[in-house]
Design a protein around this motif. Structure first.
Motif, mmCIF file in Angstrom:
data_model
loop_
_atom_site.group_PDB
_atom_site.id
_atom_site.type_symbol
_atom_site.label_atom_id
_atom_site.label_comp_id
_atom_site.label_asym_id
_atom_site.label_seq_id
_atom_site.Cartn_x
_atom_site.Cartn_y
_atom_site.Cartn_z
ATOM 1 N N ILE A 201 -12.273 7.724 -2.469
ATOM 2 C CA ILE A 201 -10.832 7.677 -2.209
ATOM 3 C C ILE A 201 -10.213 6.668 -3.179
ATOM 4 O O ILE A 201 -10.631 5.513 -3.231
ATOM 5 C CB ILE A 201 -10.544 7.256 -0.755
ATOM 6 C CG1 ILE A 201 -11.093 8.304 0.208
ATOM 7 C CG2 ILE A 201 -9.054 7.042 -0.551
ATOM 8 C CD1 ILE A 201 -10.954 7.912 1.671
ATOM 9 N N HIS A 202 -9.227 7.125 -3.933
ATOM 10 C CA HIS A 202 -8.534 6.237 -4.868
ATOM 11 C C HIS A 202 -7.034 6.283 -4.599
ATOM 12 O O HIS A 202 -6.442 7.356 -4.505
ATOM 13 C CB HIS A 202 -8.807 6.635 -6.320
ATOM 14 C CG HIS A 202 -8.209 5.668 -7.290
ATOM 15 N ND1 HIS A 202 -8.817 4.464 -7.597
ATOM 16 C CD2 HIS A 202 -7.055 5.702 -7.985
ATOM 17 C CE1 HIS A 202 -8.060 3.811 -8.454
ATOM 18 N NE2 HIS A 202 -6.978 4.541 -8.700
ATOM 19 N N HIS A 203 -6.448 5.104 -4.482
ATOM 20 C CA HIS A 203 -5.002 4.984 -4.283
ATOM 21 C C HIS A 203 -4.381 4.341 -5.515
ATOM 22 O O HIS A 203 -4.879 3.325 -6.009
ATOM 23 C CB HIS A 203 -4.689 4.126 -3.054
ATOM 24 C CG HIS A 203 -3.236 3.825 -2.889
ATOM 25 N ND1 HIS A 203 -2.322 4.783 -2.535
ATOM 26 C CD2 HIS A 203 -2.540 2.679 -3.055
ATOM 27 C CE1 HIS A 203 -1.122 4.240 -2.474
ATOM 28 N NE2 HIS A 203 -1.225 2.965 -2.786
ATOM 29 N N ILE A 204 -3.298 4.925 -5.989
ATOM 30 C CA ILE A 204 -2.547 4.345 -7.100
ATOM 31 C C ILE A 204 -1.289 3.714 -6.522
ATOM 32 O O ILE A 204 -0.464 4.399 -5.908
ATOM 33 C CB ILE A 204 -2.155 5.396 -8.155
ATOM 34 C CG1 ILE A 204 -3.370 6.171 -8.647
ATOM 35 C CG2 ILE A 204 -1.436 4.716 -9.322
ATOM 36 C CD1 ILE A 204 -3.017 7.354 -9.524
ATOM 37 N N ASP A 205 -1.153 2.425 -6.709
ATOM 38 C CA ASP A 205 0.033 1.698 -6.286
ATOM 39 C C ASP A 205 1.097 1.943 -7.352
ATOM 40 O O ASP A 205 1.113 1.290 -8.393
ATOM 41 C CB ASP A 205 -0.322 0.220 -6.164
ATOM 42 C CG ASP A 205 0.835 -0.637 -5.705
ATOM 43 O OD1 ASP A 205 1.958 -0.119 -5.578
ATOM 44 O OD2 ASP A 205 0.610 -1.840 -5.487
ATOM 45 N N LEU A 206 1.955 2.916 -7.105
ATOM 46 C CA LEU A 206 2.994 3.288 -8.061
ATOM 47 C C LEU A 206 4.231 2.422 -7.835
ATOM 48 O O LEU A 206 4.904 2.535 -6.814
ATOM 49 C CB LEU A 206 3.360 4.765 -7.899
ATOM 50 C CG LEU A 206 2.252 5.771 -8.193
ATOM 51 C CD1 LEU A 206 2.690 7.175 -7.808
ATOM 52 C CD2 LEU A 206 1.859 5.718 -9.655
ATOM 53 N N ARG A 207 4.496 1.573 -8.782
ATOM 54 C CA ARG A 207 5.659 0.684 -8.675
ATOM 55 C C ARG A 207 6.754 1.216 -9.581
ATOM 56 O O ARG A 207 6.653 1.146 -10.794
ATOM 57 C CB ARG A 207 5.260 -0.734 -9.048
ATOM 58 C CG ARG A 207 4.215 -1.266 -8.088
ATOM 59 C CD ARG A 207 3.812 -2.661 -8.359
ATOM 60 N NE ARG A 207 2.761 -3.038 -7.415
ATOM 61 C CZ ARG A 207 2.196 -4.216 -7.394
ATOM 62 N NH1 ARG A 207 2.562 -5.139 -8.257
ATOM 63 N NH2 ARG A 207 1.248 -4.474 -6.521
ATOM 64 N N ASN A 208 7.777 1.744 -8.937
ATOM 65 C CA ASN A 208 8.860 2.374 -9.691
ATOM 66 C C ASN A 208 10.206 2.063 -9.045
ATOM 67 O O ASN A 208 10.288 1.248 -8.133
ATOM 68 C CB ASN A 208 8.621 3.886 -9.797
ATOM 69 C CG ASN A 208 8.466 4.545 -8.442
ATOM 70 O OD1 ASN A 208 8.997 4.075 -7.443
ATOM 71 N ND2 ASN A 208 7.733 5.638 -8.386
ATOM 72 N N GLU B 209 11.897 3.714 -7.011
ATOM 73 C CA GLU B 209 12.002 4.122 -5.608
ATOM 74 C C GLU B 209 11.580 2.997 -4.666
ATOM 75 O O GLU B 209 11.934 3.008 -3.494
ATOM 76 C CB GLU B 209 11.165 5.369 -5.354
ATOM 77 C CG GLU B 209 11.691 6.583 -6.083
ATOM 78 C CD GLU B 209 10.805 7.793 -5.901
ATOM 79 O OE1 GLU B 209 9.763 7.698 -5.227
ATOM 80 O OE2 GLU B 209 11.168 8.846 -6.437
ATOM 81 N N ASN B 210 10.785 2.073 -5.159
ATOM 82 C CA ASN B 210 10.402 0.861 -4.430
ATOM 83 C C ASN B 210 9.742 1.154 -3.074
ATOM 84 O O ASN B 210 10.052 0.512 -2.084
ATOM 85 C CB ASN B 210 11.624 -0.038 -4.258
ATOM 86 C CG ASN B 210 11.233 -1.479 -4.059
ATOM 87 O OD1 ASN B 210 10.141 -1.887 -4.442
ATOM 88 N ND2 ASN B 210 12.107 -2.248 -3.457
ATOM 89 N N ARG B 211 8.847 2.119 -3.041
ATOM 90 C CA ARG B 211 8.154 2.458 -1.797
ATOM 91 C C ARG B 211 6.709 1.956 -1.777
ATOM 92 O O ARG B 211 5.959 2.236 -0.862
ATOM 93 C CB ARG B 211 8.198 3.962 -1.562
ATOM 94 C CG ARG B 211 7.514 4.780 -2.620
ATOM 95 C CD ARG B 211 7.611 6.268 -2.324
ATOM 96 N NE ARG B 211 6.653 6.969 -3.130
ATOM 97 C CZ ARG B 211 6.933 7.708 -4.183
ATOM 98 N NH1 ARG B 211 8.177 7.871 -4.550
ATOM 99 N NH2 ARG B 211 5.984 8.313 -4.860
ATOM 100 N N SER B 212 6.349 1.192 -2.766
ATOM 101 C CA SER B 212 4.978 0.716 -2.939
ATOM 102 C C SER B 212 4.457 -0.045 -1.722
ATOM 103 O O SER B 212 3.353 0.206 -1.255
ATOM 104 C CB SER B 212 4.899 -0.168 -4.185
ATOM 105 O OG SER B 212 3.637 -0.738 -4.330
ATOM 106 N N TYR B 213 5.226 -0.986 -1.208
ATOM 107 C CA TYR B 213 4.768 -1.810 -0.090
ATOM 108 C C TYR B 213 4.444 -0.949 1.130
ATOM 109 O O TYR B 213 3.380 -1.112 1.739
ATOM 110 C CB TYR B 213 5.822 -2.867 0.271
ATOM 111 C CG TYR B 213 5.415 -3.690 1.465
ATOM 112 C CD1 TYR B 213 4.492 -4.729 1.318
ATOM 113 C CD2 TYR B 213 5.919 -3.426 2.729
ATOM 114 C CE1 TYR B 213 4.096 -5.483 2.418
ATOM 115 C CE2 TYR B 213 5.530 -4.167 3.825
ATOM 116 C CZ TYR B 213 4.617 -5.187 3.666
ATOM 117 O OH TYR B 213 4.220 -5.920 4.750
#
Length: 95
Positions: free
Chosen positions: A32-39, A41-45
């Motif tokens: 399982i791999h998760h990419i913390d996409l920081r853009n 939209e600011n939904r990362s947290y």
């Protein structure tokens, strides 16, 4: 040995796929791999909190036949030039 890679967002679709795979394949390991996409939209947290809660739930219910990694991709200053799916595809290739 890792049998299958799942790019995990913490949303309902990837959670369902992970749950079903882990439940139905107890002798196989899921990567399982998760990419913390920081853009912008600011939904990362919120996504990161969901991922942690879901993975903890899996472990608490004996669904621990997985290996978890994550990465961060920060493109907050780049608007309308790249889509999340393009980053996910690239990272899938890299992994």
């Amino acid at each position: 040995m890792i049998d299958t890679l799942l790019m995990f967002s913490g949303g309902i679709d990837s959670t369902f796929v992970a749950y079903e795979y882990l439940r139905n394949n107890p002798d196989k390991n899921l990567f399982i791999h998760h990419i913390d996409l920081r853009n912008v939209e600011n939904r990362s947290y919120c996504e990161n909190q969901s991922v942690i809660k879901i993975l903890n739930y899996f472990c608490e219910h004996g669904l621990n036949n997985f290996y978890y990694t994550s990465s961060v991709f920060d493109y907050g200053m780049i608007q309308n030039m790249i889509y999340d799916i393009e980053i996910t595809a690239f990272m899938t290739y890299v992994i």
